[in-house]
Design a protein around this motif. Structure first.
Motif, PDB file in Angstrom:
ATOM      1  N   ILE A 199       0.820  -1.212   0.000  1.00 52.32           N
ATOM      2  CA  ILE A 199       0.000   0.000   0.000  1.00 52.32           C
ATOM      3  C   ILE A 199       0.854   1.263   0.000  1.00 52.32           C
ATOM      4  N   LYS A 200       2.077   1.182   0.532  1.00 52.74           N
ATOM      5  CA  LYS A 200       2.938   2.359   0.596  1.00 52.74           C
ATOM      6  C   LYS A 200       3.517   2.746  -0.762  1.00 52.74           C
ATOM      7  N   THR A 201       3.204   1.936  -1.794  1.00 54.97           N
ATOM      8  CA  THR A 201       3.677   2.248  -3.151  1.00 54.97           C
ATOM      9  C   THR A 201       2.525   2.589  -4.091  1.00 54.97           C
ATOM     10  N   GLN A 202       1.294   2.584  -3.573  1.00 54.90           N
ATOM     11  CA  GLN A 202       0.121   2.679  -4.448  1.00 54.90           C
ATOM     12  C   GLN A 202      -0.662   3.985  -4.289  1.00 54.90           C
ATOM     13  N   LYS A 203      -1.172   4.469  -5.402  1.00 56.87           N
ATOM     14  CA  LYS A 203      -2.117   5.587  -5.428  1.00 56.87           C
ATOM     15  C   LYS A 203      -3.503   4.989  -5.678  1.00 56.87           C
ATOM     16  N   ILE A 204      -4.370   5.105  -4.675  1.00 54.86           N
ATOM     17  CA  ILE A 204      -5.647   4.391  -4.697  1.00 54.86           C
ATOM     18  C   ILE A 204      -6.809   5.370  -4.574  1.00 54.86           C
ATOM     19  N   ILE A 205      -7.835   5.176  -5.380  1.00 55.04           N
ATOM     20  CA  ILE A 205      -9.086   5.916  -5.242  1.00 55.04           C
ATOM     21  C   ILE A 205     -10.152   4.926  -4.793  1.00 55.04           C
ATOM     22  N   THR A 206     -10.693   5.140  -3.591  1.00 58.30           N
ATOM     23  CA  THR A 206     -11.697   4.234  -3.038  1.00 58.30           C
ATOM     24  C   THR A 206     -13.083   4.866  -3.182  1.00 58.30           C
ATOM     25  N   CYS A 207     -13.998   4.122  -3.762  1.00 58.29           N
ATOM     26  CA  CYS A 207     -15.359   4.595  -4.026  1.00 58.29           C
ATOM     27  C   CYS A 207     -16.331   3.813  -3.158  1.00 58.29           C
ATOM     28  N   HIS A 208     -16.739   4.406  -2.040  1.00 57.02           N
ATOM     29  CA  HIS A 208     -17.746   3.807  -1.155  1.00 57.02           C
ATOM     30  C   HIS A 208     -19.090   4.344  -1.630  1.00 57.02           C
ATOM     31  N   ILE A 209     -19.789   3.547  -2.430  1.00 60.59           N
ATOM     32  CA  ILE A 209     -21.009   4.016  -3.077  1.00 60.59           C
ATOM     33  C   ILE A 209     -22.192   3.210  -2.555  1.00 60.59           C
ATOM     34  N   GLY A 210     -22.926   3.818  -1.630  1.00 56.06           N
ATOM     35  CA  GLY A 210     -24.140   3.222  -1.089  1.00 56.06           C
ATOM     36  C   GLY A 210     -25.210   4.293  -1.045  1.00 56.06           C
ATOM     37  N   ASN A 211     -26.194   4.147  -0.151  1.00 52.94           N
ATOM     38  CA  ASN A 211     -27.203   5.197  -0.025  1.00 52.94           C
ATOM     39  C   ASN A 211     -26.537   6.502   0.391  1.00 52.94           C
ATOM     40  N   ALA A 213     -22.662   8.085   0.088  1.00 51.57           N
ATOM     41  CA  ALA A 213     -21.552   7.755  -0.814  1.00 51.57           C
ATOM     42  C   ALA A 213     -20.416   8.746  -0.659  1.00 51.57           C
ATOM     43  N   SER A 214     -19.195   8.245  -0.770  1.00 55.77           N
ATOM     44  CA  SER A 214     -18.025   9.119  -0.719  1.00 55.77           C
ATOM     45  C   SER A 214     -16.869   8.486  -1.464  1.00 55.77           C
ATOM     46  N   VAL A 215     -15.945   9.325  -1.888  1.00 58.80           N
ATOM     47  CA  VAL A 215     -14.729   8.914  -2.593  1.00 58.80           C
ATOM     48  C   VAL A 215     -13.543   9.449  -1.810  1.00 58.80           C
ATOM     49  N   ALA A 216     -12.477   8.663  -1.752  1.00 59.97           N
ATOM     50  CA  ALA A 216     -11.264   9.114  -1.060  1.00 59.97           C
ATOM     51  C   ALA A 216     -10.039   8.874  -1.929  1.00 59.97           C
ATOM     52  N   ALA A 217      -9.081   9.777  -1.811  1.00 64.08           N
ATOM     53  CA  ALA A 217      -7.779   9.635  -2.466  1.00 64.08           C
ATOM     54  C   ALA A 217      -6.785   9.158  -1.420  1.00 64.08           C
ATOM     55  N   VAL A 218      -6.288   7.940  -1.591  1.00 62.20           N
ATOM     56  CA  VAL A 218      -5.379   7.325  -0.619  1.00 62.20           C
ATOM     57  C   VAL A 218      -4.011   7.159  -1.292  1.00 62.20           C
ATOM     58  N   LYS A 219      -3.075   8.027  -0.921  1.00 55.68           N
ATOM     59  CA  LYS A 219      -1.755   8.019  -1.538  1.00 55.68           C
ATOM     60  C   LYS A 219      -0.738   7.417  -0.597  1.00 55.68           C
ATOM     61  N   TYR A 220      -0.197   6.272  -1.001  1.00 55.32           N
ATOM     62  CA  TYR A 220       0.815   5.560  -0.223  1.00 55.32           C
ATOM     63  C   TYR A 220       0.324   5.244   1.197  1.00 55.32           C
ATOM     64  N   GLY A 221      -0.970   4.918   1.310  1.00 58.03           N
ATOM     65  CA  GLY A 221      -1.549   4.478   2.580  1.00 58.03           C
ATOM     66  C   GLY A 221      -2.180   5.578   3.403  1.00 58.03           C
ATOM     67  N   LYS A 222      -2.090   6.838   2.943  1.00 60.84           N
ATOM     68  CA  LYS A 222      -2.656   7.946   3.705  1.00 60.84           C
ATOM     69  C   LYS A 222      -3.651   8.734   2.853  1.00 60.84           C
ATOM     70  N   VAL A 223      -4.762   9.115   3.484  1.00 61.79           N
ATOM     71  CA  VAL A 223      -5.769   9.905   2.778  1.00 61.79           C
ATOM     72  C   VAL A 223      -5.247  11.325   2.571  1.00 61.79           C
ATOM     73  N   ILE A 224      -5.346  11.818   1.331  1.00 56.87           N
ATOM     74  CA  ILE A 224      -4.961  13.205   1.066  1.00 56.87           C
ATOM     75  C   ILE A 224      -6.182  14.064   0.739  1.00 56.87           C
ATOM     76  N   ASP A 225      -7.328  13.420   0.442  1.00 50.97           N
ATOM     77  CA  ASP A 225      -8.562  14.162   0.212  1.00 50.97           C
ATOM     78  C   ASP A 225      -9.739  13.195   0.211  1.00 50.97           C
ATOM     79  N   THR A 226     -10.917  13.724   0.490  1.00 50.97           N
ATOM     80  CA  THR A 226     -12.133  12.910   0.466  1.00 50.97           C
ATOM     81  C   THR A 226     -13.320  13.811   0.184  1.00 50.97           C
ATOM     82  N   SER A 227     -14.401  13.218  -0.334  1.00 53.78           N
ATOM     83  CA  SER A 227     -15.476  14.038  -0.897  1.00 53.78           C
ATOM     84  C   SER A 227     -16.451  14.596   0.128  1.00 53.78           C
TER      85      SER A 227
END
Length: 401
Positions: A199-211, A213-227
């Motif tokens: 995870i410390k090498t990855q740029k990840i966008i997580t999409c929690h889409i339910g009733n 919903a939010s999106v987060a930018a997880v860069k190298y294991g740490k959130v840098i922004d969220t919706s």
């Protein structure tokens, strides 16, 4: 170690009892309509079937008591005594900037959660009632709080501050907090285990889409922004929440409708979003069915819904200077292939190439992108409760040492 996980809402209590030896679920269910007429608990039985039990629960204390009674009931439970429960873990929606990680409950922690009720009046009041119910019914049992916004506490100030006078932040804690953090934390870690990457090498966008919903930018294991923002109202268009809206549109509507602040907040949270556009439902399954039957407003709502997800994916790829993995999770994200497909269409410039056959799947860990896609698109069913149970175990064991 046996750990009970509680998620106490304004009129509900969801529960799961874990044996942490193998992280198996021993019992689970949910109480609904606490403080209202026709309250009930829906219990999952040992054979997987569910049974609805009507029971009067005037307050969270009675609700928690009935849940505990069910856990030692010969038919519905699995315990001989409540003494078998080693600790209780609680989901807390709003920890503000007082709590940036999970913690053992103390009187000071309870006071801190109480002080944040203004930031999440519906959620935190219910959580606090659940904490105090356990205090009264199981005195001496360790309790742990796991905060929904804690995973997002790594956001830098330039991402979480609003462009209003700085004193609003220092006086009243007005800033972006983000929510669904326990889910974003779980799926960002789990997808890396699933793919066999660090995870410390990855740029990840997580999409929690339910009733919700939010999106987060997880860069190298740490959130840098969220919706989501100060509250869960901001960001994406949701089932009944508006998501992002011009504040001037809000004040304009208040003038036109005569709504007060609380009425407008309720309107934007409960009567807007997909429900507001379609006039049909906040349930995306019903909206897709209506779209298939030719309902134009249902079609429009789906276009709006998927377009906004796509915009956040693009924005967060820009914020991280690229993306390696896009994760889909939660009720809609795990079950509605049309949403995933449409939101990822047009992202070829980022290196996203979906596989239609792989995308035809529900609630299963699976790669959804083609083999030659530069970005891995993956579905990971979320499991917020196990994160709470693990944090509870770790903190209680550390306290014993």
């Amino acid at each position: 170690m046996k750990i009970l996980v509680l998620n106490c809402g304004s009129s509900s209590i969801k529960y799961k009892l874990y044996d942490m030896t193998d992280e198996s679920v021993l019992a689970q269910g949910g109480a609904e309509r606490i403080g209202l007429d026709e309250a009930f608990v829906k219990v999952t039985l040992k054979d997987g079937s569910k049974e609805k039990i009507m029971h009067d629960m005037p307050s969270h204390k009675e609700g928690v008591k009935f849940v505990l009674d069910l856990l030692v009931d010969p038919k519905y439970g699995c315990l001989k005594s409540l003494d078998e429960i080693d600790a209780v873990g609680h989901r807390i929606v709003q920890g503000g900037d007082l709590f940036e990680k999970s913690c053992i409950v103390t009187p000071e922690v309870e006071k801190g959660i109480e002080s944040l009720i203004d930031l999440a009046p519906v959620h935190n009041k219910g959580h606090l009632a659940g904490l105090r119910a356990v205090d009264a019914l199981m005195p001496g049992t360790p309790q742990v709080t796991v905060f929904d916004n804690a995973f997002h506490s790594t956001m830098p100030p330039y991402a979480y501050l609003y462009a209003v006078p700085y004193e609003f932040y220092t006086k009243w804690h007005v800033r972006r907090y983000g929510f669904h953090g326990t889910s974003h934390r779980y799926v960002s870690q789990r997808v890396c285990e699933f793919l066999g990457v660090d995870i410390k090498t990855q740029k990840i966008i997580t999409c929690h889409i339910g009733n919700g919903a939010s999106v987060a930018a997880v860069k190298y294991g740490k959130v840098i922004d969220t919706s989501m923002g100060l509250t869960p109202l901001a960001g994406l268009m949701m089932g009944s929440r508006s998501g992002d809206i011009d504040p001037s549109a809000v004040t304009y509507l208040m003038q036109k409708t005569g709504m007060g602040p609380q009425e407008m907040a309720d309107f934007l949270n409960k009567q807007s979003g997909v429900l507001g556009i379609t006039g049909i439902s906040s349930d995306m399954r019903e909206i897709e069915n209506a779209d298939n039957e030719g309902n134009e407003r249902a079609h429009l709502a789906l276009q709006m819904y998927n377009y906004r997800i796509k915009k956040y994916i693009g924005a967060y790829a820009a914020a991280m200077n690229g993306v390696d993995i896009i994760v889909w999770t939660a009720g809609v994200g795990e079950n509605q292939e049309g949403v995933r497909w449409d939101a990822c269409s047009g992202l070829e410039y980022l290196g996203v190439k979906m596989d239609k056959e792989r995308n035809h799947v529900r609630s299963k860990e699976q790669i959804l992108s083609a083999d030659d896609s530069k970005v891995k698109v993956v579905m990971i069913p979320t499991d917020e409760e196990i994160v709470i149970a693990r944090d509870t175990r770790d903190l209680v064991e550390a306290q014993k040492k």
